[in-house]
Design a protein around this motif. Structure first.
Motif, mmCIF file in Angstrom:
data_model
loop_
_atom_site.group_PDB
_atom_site.id
_atom_site.type_symbol
_atom_site.label_atom_id
_atom_site.label_comp_id
_atom_site.label_asym_id
_atom_site.label_seq_id
_atom_site.Cartn_x
_atom_site.Cartn_y
_atom_site.Cartn_z
ATOM 1 N N LEU A 1 0.837 -1.205 0.000
ATOM 2 C CA LEU A 1 0.000 0.000 0.000
ATOM 3 C C LEU A 1 0.871 1.253 0.000
ATOM 4 O O LEU A 1 0.585 2.230 -0.707
ATOM 5 N N ALA A 2 1.944 1.210 0.806
ATOM 6 C CA ALA A 2 2.857 2.349 0.863
ATOM 7 C C ALA A 2 3.616 2.506 -0.452
ATOM 8 O O ALA A 2 3.791 3.631 -0.955
ATOM 9 N N VAL A 3 4.076 1.395 -1.027
ATOM 10 C CA VAL A 3 4.803 1.443 -2.297
ATOM 11 C C VAL A 3 3.915 2.017 -3.402
ATOM 12 O O VAL A 3 4.333 2.888 -4.178
ATOM 13 N N GLY A 4 2.666 1.534 -3.480
ATOM 14 C CA GLY A 4 1.747 2.030 -4.504
ATOM 15 C C GLY A 4 1.428 3.500 -4.321
ATOM 16 O O GLY A 4 1.375 4.261 -5.293
ATOM 17 N N GLY A 5 1.214 3.896 -3.063
ATOM 18 C CA GLY A 5 0.944 5.301 -2.788
ATOM 19 C C GLY A 5 2.115 6.187 -3.189
ATOM 20 O O GLY A 5 1.939 7.262 -3.781
ATOM 21 N N ALA A 6 3.332 5.726 -2.905
ATOM 22 C CA ALA A 6 4.526 6.491 -3.262
ATOM 23 C C ALA A 6 4.715 6.563 -4.775
ATOM 24 O O ALA A 6 5.168 7.584 -5.306
ATOM 25 N N SER A 7 4.350 5.488 -5.487
ATOM 26 C CA SER A 7 4.529 5.453 -6.943
ATOM 27 C C SER A 7 3.678 6.495 -7.650
ATOM 28 O O SER A 7 3.990 6.896 -8.779
ATOM 29 N N VAL A 8 2.602 6.939 -7.010
ATOM 30 C CA VAL A 8 1.726 7.961 -7.590
ATOM 31 C C VAL A 8 2.017 9.338 -7.004
ATOM 32 O O VAL A 8 2.127 10.331 -7.727
ATOM 33 N N THR A 9 2.157 9.425 -5.672
ATOM 34 C CA THR A 9 2.236 10.716 -4.982
ATOM 35 C C THR A 9 3.566 11.421 -5.183
ATOM 36 O O THR A 9 3.608 12.638 -5.407
ATOM 37 N N VAL A 10 4.679 10.698 -5.094
ATOM 38 C CA VAL A 10 5.992 11.339 -5.193
ATOM 39 C C VAL A 10 6.211 11.985 -6.562
ATOM 40 O O VAL A 10 6.617 13.156 -6.639
ATOM 41 N N PRO A 11 5.949 11.278 -7.701
ATOM 42 C CA PRO A 11 6.116 11.963 -8.999
ATOM 43 C C PRO A 11 5.196 13.172 -9.153
ATOM 44 O O PRO A 11 5.594 14.182 -9.740
ATOM 45 N N THR A 12 3.969 13.064 -8.632
ATOM 46 C CA THR A 12 3.043 14.198 -8.705
ATOM 47 C C THR A 12 3.592 15.388 -7.926
ATOM 48 O O THR A 12 3.572 16.529 -8.399
ATOM 49 N N PHE A 13 4.092 15.128 -6.723
ATOM 50 C CA PHE A 13 4.664 16.181 -5.883
ATOM 51 C C PHE A 13 5.854 16.845 -6.573
ATOM 52 O O PHE A 13 5.967 18.073 -6.613
ATOM 53 N N LEU A 14 6.736 16.038 -7.149
ATOM 54 C CA LEU A 14 7.909 16.576 -7.835
ATOM 55 C C LEU A 14 7.508 17.415 -9.045
ATOM 56 O O LEU A 14 8.092 18.474 -9.299
ATOM 57 N N ALA A 15 6.528 16.920 -9.806
ATOM 58 C CA ALA A 15 6.088 17.653 -10.996
ATOM 59 C C ALA A 15 5.527 19.018 -10.626
ATOM 60 O O ALA A 15 5.727 20.004 -11.345
ATOM 61 N N GLU A 16 4.817 19.084 -9.495
ATOM 62 C CA GLU A 16 4.193 20.334 -9.082
ATOM 63 C C GLU A 16 5.186 21.291 -8.410
ATOM 64 O O GLU A 16 4.938 22.495 -8.363
ATOM 65 N N MET A 17 6.277 20.786 -7.905
ATOM 66 C CA MET A 17 7.287 21.639 -7.268
ATOM 67 C C MET A 17 8.314 22.157 -8.273
ATOM 68 O O MET A 17 8.936 23.197 -8.044
ATOM 69 N N SER A 18 8.496 21.458 -9.376
ATOM 70 C CA SER A 18 9.595 21.777 -10.289
ATOM 71 C C SER A 18 9.221 22.872 -11.282
ATOM 72 O O SER A 18 8.065 22.992 -11.684
ATOM 73 N N PRO A 19 10.201 23.681 -11.716
ATOM 74 C CA PRO A 19 9.972 24.622 -12.811
ATOM 75 C C PRO A 19 9.766 23.856 -14.112
ATOM 76 O O PRO A 19 10.246 22.718 -14.247
ATOM 77 N N ALA A 20 9.061 24.434 -15.049
ATOM 78 C CA ALA A 20 8.702 23.724 -16.285
ATOM 79 C C ALA A 20 9.924 23.177 -17.014
ATOM 80 O O ALA A 20 9.911 22.038 -17.499
ATOM 81 N N GLU A 21 11.017 23.968 -17.073
ATOM 82 C CA GLU A 21 12.188 23.547 -17.844
ATOM 83 C C GLU A 21 12.968 22.419 -17.174
ATOM 84 O O GLU A 21 13.785 21.754 -17.814
ATOM 85 N N ARG A 22 12.719 22.143 -15.887
ATOM 86 C CA ARG A 22 13.435 21.077 -15.177
ATOM 87 C C ARG A 22 12.529 19.924 -14.772
ATOM 88 O O ARG A 22 12.947 19.013 -14.082
ATOM 89 N N ARG A 23 11.272 19.974 -15.213
ATOM 90 C CA ARG A 23 10.304 18.989 -14.740
ATOM 91 C C ARG A 23 10.679 17.565 -15.141
ATOM 92 O O ARG A 23 10.612 16.646 -14.325
ATOM 93 N N GLY A 24 11.080 17.385 -16.411
ATOM 94 C CA GLY A 24 11.417 16.037 -16.854
ATOM 95 C C GLY A 24 12.548 15.430 -16.045
ATOM 96 O O GLY A 24 12.485 14.283 -15.616
ATOM 97 N N ARG A 25 13.590 16.234 -15.810
ATOM 98 C CA ARG A 25 14.748 15.737 -15.063
ATOM 99 C C ARG A 25 14.397 15.445 -13.614
ATOM 100 O O ARG A 25 14.813 14.437 -13.047
#
Length: 491
Positions: free
Chosen positions: A132-156
């Motif tokens: 449950l924790a692994v699945g939650g992290a697989s969705v939440t962490v990338p979403t969090f990173l995408a929303e925190m990152s500037p557009a030009e660095r989002r992919g990296r």
């Protein structure tokens, strides 16, 4: 309006002190490192069972047979399927930061539960909770990173989470080898392997205490003053204010989109149904390569080929090293090569490696060369998998769905991916015991060929194509325009 203005002024005053203490780039780097410990835990918890199973299966321990080996391994994967669904909903309701904090606690408790499991039943339950924790992290962490990152660095920035996943698997293989070699005489050696997973969970929890909430989430809840305060910590002054205006516009647009929320009834629409079909297909392609048979059962595979347990544990370190190196190369290639040919080349490489494992397992059976040949071919397999198939799969899934379908489409595809992962994890040791190493891999060869044909026929090219162009392609797709549209999206 007055309250919002007061919040904004307060946020600006408070952020002045913060700016004196750290630069935006440094703080953003800290946020990335801390949050991707969720990916590290993802990798370690899925990879550690690789080395723990041989010791866990001994008669004086959990006395696992091939079926219960598969059950212990796959229970985490079943949990991850449901965790990916509930984790996304919780992060939308409670926030990304709070969800990751909760996942860190679940990671810690479940890791200790697995460590001290007295029998198979308790182990399966704790592994499910860990999933449950692994699945939650697989969705939440990338979403969090995408929303925190500037557009030009989002992919990296988002790709760094995948790098941490394979790094976690590498650490699991390394610690398994060290512990197995030094404490192999102890019956409880597998418990030492499992308990290490509790350490990154503690780091993740304490680290997230100093990490702010996503400004995108705060703005979606009407907390624009708080959103500006966070943006000023991770952006330059002018950039923070301009980005807040963009977020406000996006929130207004999303409010309109929510009125047209996707439901199961949308599957009656041909273009939606075709899009979901392609998304699920791409997700399944990632799993039917057989990658997780190697990541979860690599030690058993090398033992079956002729290595001793300790030698197999050490051999798995090579798999971990190549996974990390190939992932770095794959992230670089994504900006250079189109998605479809990169995925097809990767699948051709993985399928060829499995075919050669099957052939040499027959031709070299019983020889001293076989285990080294199998190890070399698993390294070759992972080079193509982690350098091509893995990065392309997750990127395409994030690109293929238009805005209105993205949440529902991604959720369904990730769920199907984890369910297929669960099926493979459950059945692989049974197949290995019943039909042998070579025949088992021949089955994956057939699936690999099917995967190549699917990508060649159905998957569109998403590199250099806007989401609006993709949506237009799927909306207007019909038998008369199929050739023209396919030409546009497969160049």
């Amino acid at each position: 309006m007055k309250k919002q203005l007061a919040d904004t002024v307060s946020a600006e005053i408070g952020s002045e002190t913060i700016q004196k203490q750290r630069t935006p780039k440094a703080f953003l780097r800290t946020i990335t490192i801390v949050s991707t410990f969720g990916g590290l835990l993802f990798g370690y918890d899925t990879g550690v069972v690789n080395g723990a199973l041989p010791y866990m299966s001994q008669p004086d321990q959990l006395n696992l047979n091939p079926f219960t080996q598969g059950l212990v391994t796959s229970s985490l994967l079943l949990g991850a399927a449901f965790g990916s669904i509930f984790g996304g909903r919780l992060s939308d309701r409670n926030g990304r930061r709070k969800t990751i904090l909760s996942l860190a606690i679940l990671f810690f408790i479940a890791a200790l539960g697995c460590t001290f499991s007295p029998n198979t039943t308790v182990m399966v339950i704790c592994r499910f909770l860990l999933g449950l924790a692994v699945g939650g992290a697989s969705v939440t962490v990338p979403t969090f990173l995408a929303e925190m990152s500037p557009a030009e660095r989002r992919g990296r920035m988002v790709s760094q989470n995948e790098l941490m996943i394979v790094s976690g698997q590498f650490l699991a293989f390394t610690f398994n080898a060290i512990i197995g070699s030094t404490l192999g005489e102890s019956g409880d050696v597998w418990r030492y392997m499992l308990v290490i997973a509790s350490i990154p969970a503690v780091v993740l929890w304490f680290g997230m205490l100093i990490v702010p909430e996503s400004p995108r989430f705060l703005a979606s809840k009407g907390k624009f003053g708080d959103a500006l305060r966070v943006l000023r910590q991770i952006r330059e002054e002018n950039r923070a204010k301009s980005e807040l205006k963009e977020i406000e516009a996006a929130v207004d647009e999303e409010a309109k989109i929510k009125r047209e929320k996707v439901t199961l009834k949308d599957l009656n629409v041909p273009w939606v149904r075709r899009l979901v079909f392609i998304g699920i297909g791409v997700a399944l392609v990632n799993q039917i390569t057989g990658v997780n048979s190697i990541m979860y059962y690599g030690t058993e595979i090398l033992k079956d080929a002729g290595f001793g347990t300790e030698a197999a544990l050490i051999g798995n370190i090579a798999n971990g090293i190549i996974s990390v190196a190939a992932c770095l190369i794959g992230i670089w290639l994504l900006g250079k090569i189109n998605r479809r040919p990169m995925l097809i080349i990767g699948l051709a490489g993985t399928t060829t490696a499995l075919l050669l494992i099957g052939i040499f397992s027959i031709l070299l059976k019983g020889t001293t060369a076989l285990p080294f040949v199998v190890l070399s071919l698993t390294v070759m397999f992972l080079a193509f998998m982690q350098g091509s198939v893995g990065p392309v799969t997750w990127l395409v899934l994030s690109e293929i769905f238009p805005m209105r379908l993205r949440g529902a489409g991604m959720g369904l595809c990730v769920f199907c991916l984890w369910i297929m992962n669960f099926i493979i994890g459950l059945t692989f040791p049974v197949l290995l015991a019943s039909i042998g190493l070579s025949t088992t891999f021949f089955v994956f060869v057939i699936l690999g060929i099917a995967a190549i044909l699917f990508v060649k026929k159905f998957m569109p090219e998403t590199r250099g194509v806007t989401l609006e162009q993709l949506e237009h392609h799927f909306r207007t797709y019909n038998s008369q325009s199929a050739s023209q549209n396919a030409t546009m999206l497969t160049k």
